[in-house]
Design an enzyme around this catalytic site. Structure first.
Site, short mmCIF file in Angstrom:
data_model
loop_
_atom_site.label_atom_id
_atom_site.label_comp_id
_atom_site.label_asym_id
_atom_site.label_seq_id
_atom_site.Cartn_x
_atom_site.Cartn_y
_atom_site.Cartn_z
N ASN A 103 0.81 -1.22 0.00
CA ASN A 103 0.00 0.00 0.00
C ASN A 103 0.84 1.27 0.00
OD1 ASN A 103 1.03 -0.05 2.60
ND2 ASN A 103 -0.96 0.07 3.63
N LYS A 104 2.17 1.15 -0.01
CA LYS A 104 3.02 2.33 0.11
C LYS A 104 3.17 3.06 -1.23
CE LYS A 104 3.83 2.05 4.51
NZ LYS A 104 3.02 0.90 4.88
N ILE A 105 3.88 4.19 -1.20
CA ILE A 105 3.97 5.05 -2.39
C ILE A 105 4.71 4.37 -3.53
CG2 ILE A 105 6.08 6.31 -1.74
CD1 ILE A 105 4.29 8.88 -2.55
#
EC number: 2.6.1.102
Length: 377
Positions: free
Chosen positions: A190-192
């Site tokens: 879910n990170k950038i």
């Protein structure tokens, strides 16, 4: 039913497969190889730092190794931001240490320097100075690192940054993840940017990196046979996973721009809505990647709660989520000391994370805006 709009889903750039294919073609199917070395170099260059980077299996592993390298052992105390994900605090317990939780301040939602110093003084008065401080750059918003760093220096306490959500964020022009002796980055799904699962530790120098890698690869001694003089961990990133990371680094700057545009989108959506505040930088010293766009809702002024809005979005299959529940309110951590008032508790009660993915389409954004407009009436 409409298709799901996720809070923050993986966003591939397209070139990841070429790095993975190279690993297959050269048979580098191991926790070492050119992609691991290259990914570490890419991160170091992006962070614009002389510090060293070691790619690991997770951001949690990075915090754990940071604590070990900082000398934290059983019976020690470690100060941690209360408003965060449990991965910031769990490694403290891995080491048999005691977490001491500190409230947020309202500008950045991160560790309050005033309460931090009170906690340190109280521990010293009781005869035990904390071994480490773990501030978090929540949702990509830089913490007040100048003040926090000064306090850590004043009391000679190791600073371990949790920059898991803040790759690409800066404070006074300096990248988050480069302030502490150690820092943790995360590449969870879910990170950038993502490597599906993975993380990295940022260390002050090459010696510290070598020690981190040694511990992350089962602490095998330099011997022809398998010999171990220290406890080790299976924390190293594989060459395959690092290949995904190399491809993701090519689109990181674009992803930051797209995440920031989502925050601007919500500012426009809520610009005339009483009682709703979109989370933003307090001043020009801060540059947030806006990994997640968040709002706080004053129920009395707005006439509705964050849960009312969350459920309205969910009815249309749009994912949103309350802010992190503070650690000192969690069943596993509630018995440990807490310093502060009720800032993080109020944020949790009234805050909501909204869909923020860099891959959201124009149609999906229109749908989000329409559902919110219909809810507001």
């Amino acid at each position: 039913m409409n298709s799901r709009i996720w809070l923050s889903s993986p966003h591939m750039g397209g070139n990841e497969l070429s790095y993975i294919q190279e690993a297959f073609d050269t048979n580098w199917i191991a926790p070492l190889g050119p992609n691991v070395t290259g990914f570490e170099g890419d991160l170091k260059a992006f962070l614009n730092t002389q510090k060293e980077v070691a790619a690991l299996a997770s951001g949690t592993a990075a915090i754990h190794l940071g604590l070990i390298l900082a000398g934290v052992t059983a019976g020690d105390e470690v100060i941690c931001q209360s408003m965060t994900f449990s991965a910031s605090a769990n490694p403290i317990l891995y080491q048999g240490a005691t977490p001491i939780f500190v409230d947020s301040e309202p500008e950045t939602w991160n560790m309050c320097p005033k309460h931090l110093e009170v906690a340190i003084k109280d521990s010293i008065a009781k005869g035990k100075k904390p071994k480490a401080i773990i501030p978090v750059h929540l949702y990509g918003m830089p913490a007040k690192m100048e003040e926090i760093s000064a306090i850590a220096t004043k009391y000679e306490i190791a600073l371990i940054e949790d920059a898991a959500e803040a790759l690409g964020s800066t404070y006074k022009g300096k990248n988050c993840g480069t302030f502490g002796e150690y820092a943790a980055l995360s590449f969870n799904g879910n990170k950038i940017i993502t490597t599906s699962g993975g993380g990295a530790i940022v260390c002050n120098d090459e010696e510290a990196k070598k020690k981190a890698v040694f511990l992350a690869t089962q602490a095998r001694d330099d011997a022809p046979h398998y010999q171990h003089s220290e406890i080790g961990y299976n924390y190293r990133m594989s060459n395959i996973v690092a290949g995904i990371g190399r491809g993701q680094m090519e689109v990181l700057s674009k992803h930051i721009s797209l995440r920031r545009s989502m925050q601007a989108f919500y500012k426009d959506v809520f610009k005339n809505v009483a009682g709703v505040t979109v989370f933003e930088e307090p001043n020009d010293d801060y540059f947030s990647n806006h990994w997640l766009s968040c709002i706080t809702i004053d129920p009395k002024e707005a006439g509705f709660t964050r849960e009312d809005l969350r459920l309205a979005l969910w009815e249309d299959n749009i994912e949103s989520r309350p802010l992190w529940k503070p650690m000192h309110l969690q069943p596993i951590f509630e018995k440990y000391p807490y310093y502060g008032s009720n800032v993080c508790e109020t944020l949790f009660e009234n805050g909501l994370c909204l869909p923020s993915g860099s891959n959201l389409t124009t149609q999906e954004k229109e749908r989000i805006a329409q559902v919110i407009a219909a809810f507001l009436g």
